[in-house]
Design a protein around this motif. Structure first.
Motif, PDB file in Angstrom:
ATOM      1  N   THR A 154      -9.020  -0.081   4.281  1.00  0.00           N
ATOM      2  CA  THR A 154      -8.412  -0.491   5.543  1.00  0.00           C
ATOM      3  C   THR A 154      -6.905  -0.597   5.353  1.00  0.00           C
ATOM      4  OG1 THR A 154     -10.369  -1.847   6.012  1.00  0.00           O
ATOM      5  CG2 THR A 154      -8.411  -2.287   7.324  1.00  0.00           C
ATOM      6  N   LEU A 155      -6.146  -0.090   6.309  1.00  0.00           N
ATOM      7  CA  LEU A 155      -4.695  -0.307   6.295  1.00  0.00           C
ATOM      8  C   LEU A 155      -4.433  -1.750   6.697  1.00  0.00           C
ATOM      9  CD1 LEU A 155      -3.113   2.864   7.946  1.00  0.00           C
ATOM     10  CD2 LEU A 155      -2.614   1.950   5.687  1.00  0.00           C
ATOM     11  N   ILE A 156      -3.718  -2.483   5.864  1.00  0.00           N
ATOM     12  CA  ILE A 156      -3.396  -3.874   6.180  1.00  0.00           C
ATOM     13  C   ILE A 156      -2.270  -3.920   7.208  1.00  0.00           C
ATOM     14  CG2 ILE A 156      -2.541  -6.053   5.247  1.00  0.00           C
ATOM     15  CD1 ILE A 156      -3.750  -5.213   2.554  1.00  0.00           C
TER      16      ILE A 156
ATOM     17  N   VAL B 222      12.452   8.722   4.420  1.00  0.00           N
ATOM     18  CA  VAL B 222      13.439   9.619   3.844  1.00  0.00           C
ATOM     19  C   VAL B 222      12.903  10.198   2.533  1.00  0.00           C
ATOM     20  CG1 VAL B 222      15.773   9.791   2.879  1.00  0.00           C
ATOM     21  CG2 VAL B 222      15.367   8.422   4.920  1.00  0.00           C
ATOM     22  N   SER B 223      12.552   9.311   1.579  1.00  0.00           N
ATOM     23  CA  SER B 223      12.118   9.817   0.278  1.00  0.00           C
ATOM     24  C   SER B 223      10.960   9.047  -0.337  1.00  0.00           C
ATOM     25  CB  SER B 223      13.295   9.813  -0.697  1.00  0.00           C
ATOM     26  OG  SER B 223      13.747   8.485  -0.880  1.00  0.00           O
ATOM     27  N   GLN B 224      10.553   7.945   0.277  1.00  0.00           N
ATOM     28  CA  GLN B 224       9.466   7.156  -0.293  1.00  0.00           C
ATOM     29  C   GLN B 224       8.657   6.481   0.806  1.00  0.00           C
ATOM     30  OE1 GLN B 224      11.475   4.402  -2.853  1.00  0.00           O
ATOM     31  NE2 GLN B 224      12.262   3.170  -1.185  1.00  0.00           N
ATOM     32  N   LEU B 225       7.432   6.087   0.437  1.00  0.00           N
ATOM     33  CA  LEU B 225       6.528   5.399   1.359  1.00  0.00           C
ATOM     34  C   LEU B 225       5.899   4.207   0.666  1.00  0.00           C
ATOM     35  CD1 LEU B 225       4.578   8.417   2.901  1.00  0.00           C
ATOM     36  CD2 LEU B 225       6.213   6.960   4.084  1.00  0.00           C
ATOM     37  N   GLU B 226       5.573   3.212   1.455  1.00  0.00           N
ATOM     38  CA  GLU B 226       4.830   2.049   0.981  1.00  0.00           C
ATOM     39  C   GLU B 226       3.577   1.956   1.847  1.00  0.00           C
ATOM     40  OE1 GLU B 226       5.699  -2.660   0.820  1.00  0.00           O
ATOM     41  OE2 GLU B 226       7.314  -1.334   0.171  1.00  0.00           O
ATOM     42  N   ILE B 227       2.422   1.892   1.189  1.00  0.00           N
ATOM     43  CA  ILE B 227       1.147   1.927   1.911  1.00  0.00           C
ATOM     44  C   ILE B 227       0.323   0.701   1.533  1.00  0.00           C
ATOM     45  CG2 ILE B 227      -0.909   3.306   2.391  1.00  0.00           C
ATOM     46  CD1 ILE B 227       0.733   5.692   1.121  1.00  0.00           C
TER      47      ILE B 227
ATOM     48  N   THR C  20     -10.065  -4.352  -5.955  1.00  0.00           N
ATOM     49  CA  THR C  20     -10.709  -5.020  -4.842  1.00  0.00           C
ATOM     50  C   THR C  20      -9.679  -5.911  -4.160  1.00  0.00           C
ATOM     51  OG1 THR C  20     -12.809  -5.037  -6.013  1.00  0.00           O
ATOM     52  CG2 THR C  20     -12.592  -6.572  -4.173  1.00  0.00           C
ATOM     53  N   GLY C  21      -9.622  -5.833  -2.819  1.00  0.00           N
ATOM     54  CA  GLY C  21      -8.656  -6.635  -2.071  1.00  0.00           C
ATOM     55  C   GLY C  21      -7.401  -5.853  -1.749  1.00  0.00           C
ATOM     56  N   ALA C  22      -6.280  -6.571  -1.645  1.00  0.00           N
ATOM     57  CA  ALA C  22      -5.020  -5.967  -1.216  1.00  0.00           C
ATOM     58  C   ALA C  22      -4.383  -5.129  -2.319  1.00  0.00           C
ATOM     59  CB  ALA C  22      -4.049  -7.053  -0.764  1.00  0.00           C
ATOM     60  N   ASN C  23      -3.874  -3.960  -1.947  1.00  0.00           N
ATOM     61  CA  ASN C  23      -3.153  -3.046  -2.835  1.00  0.00           C
ATOM     62  C   ASN C  23      -1.915  -2.565  -2.087  1.00  0.00           C
ATOM     63  OD1 ASN C  23      -5.173  -2.119  -5.234  1.00  0.00           O
ATOM     64  ND2 ASN C  23      -6.309  -2.575  -3.375  1.00  0.00           N
ATOM     65  N   ASN C  24      -0.810  -2.408  -2.799  1.00  0.00           N
ATOM     66  CA  ASN C  24       0.413  -1.896  -2.189  1.00  0.00           C
ATOM     67  C   ASN C  24       0.791  -0.612  -2.933  1.00  0.00           C
ATOM     68  OD1 ASN C  24       2.449  -1.915  -0.315  1.00  0.00           O
ATOM     69  ND2 ASN C  24       3.853  -3.021  -1.645  1.00  0.00           N
TER      70      ASN C  24
ATOM     71  N   ASN D  52     -16.259   8.899   0.732  1.00  0.00           N
ATOM     72  CA  ASN D  52     -16.287   9.821   1.877  1.00  0.00           C
ATOM     73  C   ASN D  52     -15.618   9.236   3.119  1.00  0.00           C
ATOM     74  OD1 ASN D  52     -18.163   7.881   2.360  1.00  0.00           O
ATOM     75  ND2 ASN D  52     -19.785   9.248   3.005  1.00  0.00           N
ATOM     76  N   GLU D  53     -14.874   8.159   2.966  1.00  0.00           N
ATOM     77  CA  GLU D  53     -14.206   7.509   4.091  1.00  0.00           C
ATOM     78  C   GLU D  53     -12.721   7.876   4.088  1.00  0.00           C
ATOM     79  OE1 GLU D  53     -13.511   2.949   5.079  1.00  0.00           O
ATOM     80  OE2 GLU D  53     -15.621   3.485   4.885  1.00  0.00           O
ATOM     81  N   ILE D  54     -12.203   8.322   5.240  1.00  0.00           N
ATOM     82  CA  ILE D  54     -10.828   8.807   5.327  1.00  0.00           C
ATOM     83  C   ILE D  54     -10.079   8.123   6.464  1.00  0.00           C
ATOM     84  CG2 ILE D  54      -9.369  10.832   5.765  1.00  0.00           C
ATOM     85  CD1 ILE D  54     -11.606  12.553   4.595  1.00  0.00           C
ATOM     86  N   ILE D  55      -8.825   7.754   6.178  1.00  0.00           N
ATOM     87  CA  ILE D  55      -7.901   7.253   7.202  1.00  0.00           C
ATOM     88  C   ILE D  55      -6.797   8.292   7.315  1.00  0.00           C
ATOM     89  CG2 ILE D  55      -6.205   5.493   7.800  1.00  0.00           C
ATOM     90  CD1 ILE D  55      -7.867   3.499   6.185  1.00  0.00           C
ATOM     91  N   ARG D  56      -6.475   8.719   8.553  1.00  0.00           N
ATOM     92  CA  ARG D  56      -5.400   9.688   8.783  1.00  0.00           C
ATOM     93  C   ARG D  56      -4.328   9.049   9.646  1.00  0.00           C
ATOM     94  NH1 ARG D  56     -10.000  12.896   9.285  1.00  0.00           N
ATOM     95  NH2 ARG D  56     -10.121  14.526   7.722  1.00  0.00           N
TER      96      ARG D  56
END
Length: 151
Positions: free
Chosen positions: A68-70, A79-84, A115-119, A141-145
């Motif tokens: 799940t996206l928190i 620009v050059s990086q992402l935080e997910i 397990t739990g929150a990941n950044n 097999n679960e995908i978030i786009r």
């Protein structure tokens, strides 16, 4: 404790009595073993006072999803990086792909998630040309786009 499948219509699923009313702060817990694990559920606490007044807690949404996206992916536009910021139901591999509008894979990486929150952080995508891209986060097999915009 109350549960809802739509976040609006709640039903009481259990009652938890106060153990020691003289203590100012107490902790309680409850496991909802009846709820289907693959569905999203909403929960709240309804507190009933001796005077008949009722108070409701904030509503909390719990997903049965593996990933799940928190919060939103940031920054977007980038620009050059992402935080997910993602949450995993169980530890495992998180596949990340960035594709262009034609579906060509421009970035692929597998992160080990807990397990739990990941950044998750992606730092090596500054070479992408400005435009619209898509990011896919996958666990089993679960995908978030999500859509991304490169400045």
């Amino acid at each position: 404790i109350q549960r809802s499948q739509d976040g609006t219509n709640f039903e009481t699923i259990t009652r938890v009595d106060v153990i020691n009313a003289s203590q100012q702060e107490q902790k309680y817990s409850y496991s909802d073993v009846v709820a289907e694990k693959s569905k999203t559920h909403f929960y709240r606490v309804r507190q009933s006072m001796n005077t008949g007044m009722r108070f409701y807690s904030n509503i909390i949404k719990l997903n049965g999803n593996k990933i799940t996206l928190i919060e939103r992916i940031k920054p977007n536009p980038f620009v050059s990086q992402l935080e997910i910021p993602v949450q995993l139901k169980a530890a495992g591999n998180i596949g990340i792909r960035i594709t262009n509008q034609n579906g060509a894979i421009l970035y692929h990486h597998i992160f080990k998630g807990n397990t739990g929150a990941n950044n998750l952080k992606i730092n090596d995508i500054g070479n992408l040309k400005p435009g619209i891209y898509f990011i896919e986060l996958s666990v089993d097999n679960e995908i978030i786009r999500e859509k991304l915009i490169k400045q």
